[in-house]
Design an enzyme around this catalytic site. Structure first.
Site, PDB file in Angstrom:
ATOM      1  N   CYS A   1       0.849  -1.192   0.000  1.00  0.00           N
ATOM      2  CA  CYS A   1       0.000   0.000   0.000  1.00  0.00           C
ATOM      3  C   CYS A   1       0.885   1.243   0.000  1.00  0.00           C
ATOM      4  O   CYS A   1       1.900   1.280   0.717  1.00  0.00           O
ATOM      5  CB  CYS A   1      -0.901  -0.009   1.235  1.00  0.00           C
TER       6      CYS A   1
ATOM      7  N   HIS B   1      -9.276  -3.408  -3.048  1.00  0.00           N
ATOM      8  CA  HIS B   1      -8.290  -2.753  -2.170  1.00  0.00           C
ATOM      9  C   HIS B   1      -8.653  -1.272  -1.996  1.00  0.00           C
ATOM     10  O   HIS B   1      -8.592  -0.737  -0.886  1.00  0.00           O
ATOM     11  CB  HIS B   1      -6.878  -2.892  -2.782  1.00  0.00           C
ATOM     12  N   GLU B   2      -9.076  -0.640  -3.119  1.00  0.00           N
ATOM     13  CA  GLU B   2      -9.400   0.805  -3.064  1.00  0.00           C
ATOM     14  C   GLU B   2     -10.702   1.072  -2.304  1.00  0.00           C
ATOM     15  O   GLU B   2     -10.757   2.006  -1.501  1.00  0.00           O
ATOM     16  CB  GLU B   2      -9.485   1.408  -4.466  1.00  0.00           C
TER      17      GLU B   2
ATOM     18  N   HIS C   1     -10.233   1.207   1.339  1.00  0.00           N
ATOM     19  CA  HIS C   1      -9.725   2.486   1.860  1.00  0.00           C
ATOM     20  C   HIS C   1     -10.870   3.455   2.148  1.00  0.00           C
ATOM     21  O   HIS C   1     -10.807   4.243   3.094  1.00  0.00           O
ATOM     22  CB  HIS C   1      -8.756   3.157   0.868  1.00  0.00           C
TER      23      HIS C   1
HETATM   24  C1  LIG Z   1      -0.219  -5.070  -7.582  1.00  0.00           C
HETATM   25  C2  LIG Z   1       0.670  -3.891  -7.823  1.00  0.00           C
HETATM   26  N1  LIG Z   1       0.763  -2.943  -6.831  1.00  0.00           N
HETATM   27  C3  LIG Z   1       1.544  -1.874  -7.070  1.00  0.00           C
HETATM   28  N2  LIG Z   1       1.693  -0.901  -6.114  1.00  0.00           N
HETATM   29  N3  LIG Z   1       0.770  -0.824  -5.092  1.00  0.00           N
HETATM   30  C4  LIG Z   1      -0.481  -0.321  -5.397  1.00  0.00           C
HETATM   31  O1  LIG Z   1      -0.801   0.055  -6.492  1.00  0.00           O
HETATM   32  C5  LIG Z   1      -1.446  -0.211  -4.229  1.00  0.00           C
HETATM   33  C6  LIG Z   1      -2.754  -0.880  -4.550  1.00  0.00           C
HETATM   34  C7  LIG Z   1      -2.599  -2.326  -5.028  1.00  0.00           C
HETATM   35  C8  LIG Z   1      -1.944  -3.268  -4.014  1.00  0.00           C
HETATM   36  C9  LIG Z   1      -2.534  -4.624  -4.327  1.00  0.00           C
HETATM   37  C10 LIG Z   1      -3.791  -4.415  -5.080  1.00  0.00           C
HETATM   38  C11 LIG Z   1      -3.963  -2.945  -5.296  1.00  0.00           C
HETATM   39  C12 LIG Z   1      -1.633   1.292  -4.011  1.00  0.00           C
HETATM   40  N4  LIG Z   1      -2.552   1.535  -2.923  1.00  0.00           N
HETATM   41  O2  LIG Z   1      -2.103   1.651  -1.687  1.00  0.00           O
HETATM   42  C13 LIG Z   1      -3.795   2.123  -3.268  1.00  0.00           C
HETATM   43  O3  LIG Z   1      -4.659   2.102  -2.194  1.00  0.00           O
HETATM   44  C14 LIG Z   1       2.232  -1.725  -8.274  1.00  0.00           C
HETATM   45  F1  LIG Z   1       2.986  -0.650  -8.484  1.00  0.00           F
HETATM   46  C15 LIG Z   1       2.088  -2.715  -9.236  1.00  0.00           C
HETATM   47  N5  LIG Z   1       2.723  -2.632 -10.465  1.00  0.00           N
HETATM   48  C16 LIG Z   1       2.475  -3.586 -11.529  1.00  0.00           C
HETATM   49  C17 LIG Z   1       2.353  -2.870 -12.875  1.00  0.00           C
HETATM   50  N6  LIG Z   1       3.539  -2.025 -13.122  1.00  0.00           N
HETATM   51  C18 LIG Z   1       3.412  -1.375 -14.416  1.00  0.00           C
HETATM   52  C19 LIG Z   1       4.640  -0.494 -14.668  1.00  0.00           C
HETATM   53  O4  LIG Z   1       4.751   0.454 -13.608  1.00  0.00           O
HETATM   54  C20 LIG Z   1       4.909  -0.163 -12.304  1.00  0.00           C
HETATM   55  C21 LIG Z   1       3.686  -1.040 -12.031  1.00  0.00           C
HETATM   56  C22 LIG Z   1       3.878  -1.779 -10.702  1.00  0.00           C
HETATM   57  N7  LIG Z   1       1.315  -3.801  -9.007  1.00  0.00           N
HETATM   58 NI    NI Z   2      -3.636   1.135  -0.457  1.00  0.00          NI
END
Ligand SMILES: Cc1nc(NNC(=O)[C@H](CC2CCCC2)CN(O)CO)c(F)c(N2CCN3CCOC[C@@H]3C2)n1
Ligand code: NI
Length: 186
Positions: free
Chosen positions: A113, A156-157, A160
């Site tokens: 997160c 997940h969102e 929140h």
């Molecule tokens: C799975 C993932 N979680 C990343 N981060 N966490 C988040 O998004 C949190 C939300 C996610 C955590 C699990 C489910 C939702 C943010 N949250 O706290 C919002 O409430 C990533 F960054 C990521 N990716 C994969 C695709 N990639 C494409 C190229 O750029 C980098 C990117 C990295 N995959």
């Molecule tokens: Ni989060």
């Protein structure tokens, strides 16, 4: 633009609060903040911009994370095969899960997160498929049926918006133990 400085972290009381329904018509300020949330996700997935502004990668963001206690989320899930065309991208106001599968799923590496500056290991079990309704930036009601990765991100969102963190779902005693009918996604 939203940077990591705008994202509140664990310990900030707003992360535990229940966000309020958005009223329509949206003000210009609400529209702009919502659009900036989606832009943050796109920026965070761009190698140059994320490097330049030191953004942590994100595929979803909820308004309470920028200390905005209204029911707004942004989701931008890239399609690994074809990065130009996202798998699912949306700004949702007042998202509501109408129904969900009995079947459950979880990401094989667990979740993280942007508001949590530490690793919290363990499976986060969620519904495999969800039917949801939300209002878009034009004030139109939309319906979406999501499964697998996009469904996990949206859940997940929405958590929140209700003050729930991903680790609230982790089995403290046995973080990597799940029922055998849970579909572990790689
Ligand atoms: C799975 C993932 N979680 C990343 N981060 N966490 C988040 O998004 C949190 C939300 C996610 C955590 C699990 C489910 C939702 C943010 N949250 O706290 C919002 O409430 C990533 F960054 C990521 N990716 C994969 C695709 N990639 C494409 C190229 O750029 C980098 C990117 C990295 N995959
Ligand atoms: Ni989060």
């Amino acid at each position: 633009m939203i940077t990591m400085d705008d994202i509140i972290r664990e310990g900030h009381p707003s992360l535990k609060k229940v966000a309020k329904e958005v009223m329509f018509p949206l003000t210009e300020e609400q529209k702009q903040k919502a659009e900036e949330m989606l832009q943050f996700l796109k920026n965070s997935q761009d190698a140059e911009i994320s490097e330049k502004y030191q953004l942590r990668g994100g595929v979803g963001l909820a308004a309470p994370q920028i200390d905005w206690l209204e029911r707004v989320i942004a989701v931008h899930v890239p399609n690994v095969e074809n990065p130009d065309e996202p798998l699912f991208s949306a700004v949702m106001m007042n998202p509501k899960i109408l129904s969900h599968s009995v079947e459950e799923t979880c990401l094989s590496e667990g979740e993280g997160c942007l508001s949590v500056d530490r690793e919290v290991p363990g499976y986060v079990v969620r519904h495999s498929r969800i039917s949801l309704e939300y209002t878009d930036l034009n004030g139109e009601t939309q319906k979406a049926r999501l499964r697998k990765y996009p469904a996990i991100v949206v859940q997940h969102e929405i958590d929140h918006l209700n003050g729930i963190m991903f680790y609230d779902h982790i089995n403290a005693k046995e973080p990597w133990k799940v029922a055998d009918d849970v579909n572990i996604m790689s």
